[in-house]
Design an enzyme around this catalytic site. Structure first.
Site, PDB file in Angstrom:
ATOM      1  N   SER A 164     -11.317  -1.204  -0.859  1.00 26.81           N
ATOM      2  CA  SER A 164     -10.373  -1.309  -0.003  1.00 26.81           C
ATOM      3  C   SER A 164     -10.447  -1.960   1.422  1.00 26.81           C
ATOM      4  O   SER A 164      -9.652  -3.242   1.607  1.00 26.81           O
ATOM      5  CB  SER A 164      -9.507  -0.091   0.192  1.00 26.81           C
ATOM      6  OG  SER A 164      -8.732   0.439  -0.847  1.00 26.81           O
TER       7      SER A 164
ATOM      8  N   HIS B 189      -3.744   5.821   3.325  1.00 26.60           N
ATOM      9  CA  HIS B 189      -4.471   4.723   2.899  1.00 26.60           C
ATOM     10  C   HIS B 189      -3.917   3.464   3.673  1.00 26.60           C
ATOM     11  O   HIS B 189      -4.593   2.484   4.278  1.00 26.60           O
ATOM     12  CB  HIS B 189      -4.600   4.505   1.497  1.00 26.60           C
ATOM     13  CG  HIS B 189      -5.425   3.545   0.966  1.00 26.60           C
ATOM     14  ND1 HIS B 189      -5.114   2.112   0.574  1.00 26.60           N
ATOM     15  CD2 HIS B 189      -6.727   3.400   0.704  1.00 26.60           C
ATOM     16  CE1 HIS B 189      -6.036   1.596   0.199  1.00 26.60           C
ATOM     17  NE2 HIS B 189      -7.047   2.273   0.203  1.00 26.60           N
TER      18      HIS B 189
ATOM     19  N   ASP C 104       0.966  -1.182   0.049  1.00 27.63           N
ATOM     20  CA  ASP C 104       0.029   0.125  -0.065  1.00 27.63           C
ATOM     21  C   ASP C 104       0.938   1.218  -0.090  1.00 27.63           C
ATOM     22  O   ASP C 104       1.964   1.069  -0.404  1.00 27.63           O
ATOM     23  CB  ASP C 104      -0.805  -0.017   1.305  1.00 27.63           C
ATOM     24  CG  ASP C 104      -2.243   0.721   0.912  1.00 27.63           C
ATOM     25  OD1 ASP C 104      -2.563   1.957   0.911  1.00 27.63           O
ATOM     26  OD2 ASP C 104      -3.328  -0.069   0.758  1.00 27.63           O
TER      27      ASP C 104
END
Length: 400
Positions: free
Chosen positions: A258, A95, A60
């Site tokens: 996600s 994120h 990520d």
């Protein structure tokens, strides 16, 4: 040649705003569990396993390892994105931190291996210089990250990210890295994509054979409106208002495939905690066999249905026999889903979804023709950056 760039955009993974940005919690605090806990059956599943001894590689944008919910549970690997940003920068680890916390929400005793392969920039923030830089680097962060995670002994790889390209985003480097992971017994999951409200694009790495593609559900169990509808969808997990950790020490709700992927990866970690000898094929079969199957059966909407963590962990103790093996490619034969459905053929879809897809295809064709005309008219004026990539180079990626 069509420009391609590695990119990250939080518009695809909607940060729904702060319902409440929680103040920094005490050390070893856990990320709050919302409706997703009951939907997945986490309480019963965690009585059987908490993922102890299992390593989940989170590929990520980086993970803020000092967050109270993550402290002592994160191993920070290399930064393959190589944009010069470091931990502590506001554009680093937004994120990725959220996704790592969602994995640990399900499997609190698992370890996270953080490998940075994307950034947190919004699509609209990306500049021409960013585009040129992606060409100059000439590497494939996703493939590098997968290979590294396998070499470091990861049991599970979670990729809450995706790539989209009107001509397809297949990468030979990534396919080879995924084959390497499969040969070494590493289960790989990826978010199905958040393009259902746009063009419903194919998303890689979810579209690769051997990757468990995770779609997103809303609280009533139906598909979240943004969740991509596609034949590669395998299973589904909650993906709306999932409270997740931030890179500033607090928490905020996140929408997208996600968090669905991260939660599913946590379930797989619980399964490995119960039975560390599971193969990727066994994990895939168990997840599919134990889902809350939709009334109409498996489809491109939610795959084989919402994951049942309790049932999956129980089944992990006595898995089905793994009959998979390496075979030589013989031409027309291709990989298929467990029920024999071709990975290149869509199951029947609802009429409304079919019509939406047809309309999107028509609009896409118009844009394509317009783009070709513009490209021809401007060809003499266009300068291609030095070292522009060809086949096998990285395509566009964004948090899933």
């Amino acid at each position: 040649m069509k420009f391609r760039t590695i990119r990250a955009t939080s518009t695809a993974v909607v940060l729904t705003g702060l319902l409440c940005t929680v103040a920094t919690a005490p050390a070893q605090a856990a990320t709050p569990v919302g409706w997703e806990g009951a939907a997945l059956g986490l309480s019963a599943a965690q009585q059987q396993s908490q993922g102890e001894g299992v390593t989940v590689a989170v590929l990520d944008s980086g993970v803020y390892a000092d967050h109270p919910a993550l402290k002592g549970k994160v191993i920070t690997g290399p930064d393959y994105f190589k944009d010069g940003l470091e931990a502590g920068d506001s554009q680093w680890g937004q994120h990725g931190t959220a996704m790592a916390s969602d994995v640990l929400k399900v499997a609190p005793k698992a370890k996270i291996l953080s490998v940075r392969v994307i950034d947190d920039k919004h699509e609209e923030e990306r500049t021409e210089e960013d585009l040129k830089e992606s060409f100059r680097k000439g590497n494939n962060p996703i493939a590098d990250g997968i290979n590294y995670a396998v070499q470091q002994g990861a049991d599970v790889i979670s990729m809450s990210l995706g790539g989209e390209d009107i001509f397809g985003g297949y990468s030979e480097d990534e396919a080879a890295a995924l084959a390497y992971a499969a040969r070494n017994g590493v289960t790989v999951l990826a978010s199905a994509g958040n393009s259902a409200e746009v063009f419903n694009d194919v998303s890689y790495p979810a579209g690769y054979a051997g990757v468990i593609a995770v779609a997103a559900t809303q609280q009533n169990g139906e598909r979240a409106s943004f969740s991509t509808v596609h034949s590669y969808n395998d299973v589904a997990a909650p993906g709306v208002d999932i409270v997740s950790a931030t890179n500033t020490g607090g928490y905020e709700p996140v929408d997208g495939t996600s968090p669905a992927c991260a939660l599913a990866a946590g379930v797989v970690a619980l399964m490995y905690g119960k039975n560390p000898k599971l193969s990727p094929a066994q994990v895939n079969d168990i997840l599919i066999d134990t889902t809350h199957r939709p009334a109409g059966g498996a489809s491109a909407v939610l795959g084989y249905g919402l994951i049942d963590a309790d049932a999956a962990v129980k089944a992990a103790a006595s898995p089905p026999k793994d009959t998979t093996s390496s075979v030589a490619y013989k031409g027309k034969e291709h990989l298929a889903t467990p029920d024999g459905t071709s990975k290149t053929t869509h199951p029947e879809m609802e009429q409304g979804l079919w019509m939406t897809g047809l309309a999107a295809a028509g609009v896409g064709l118009v844009f394509l023709l317009g783009g070709v005309l513009l490209a021809r008219s401007g060809r003499s004026k266009r300068t291609v950056p030095a070292g522009a990539p060809g086949m096998g180079q990285p395509q566009g990626y964004f948090p899933g």
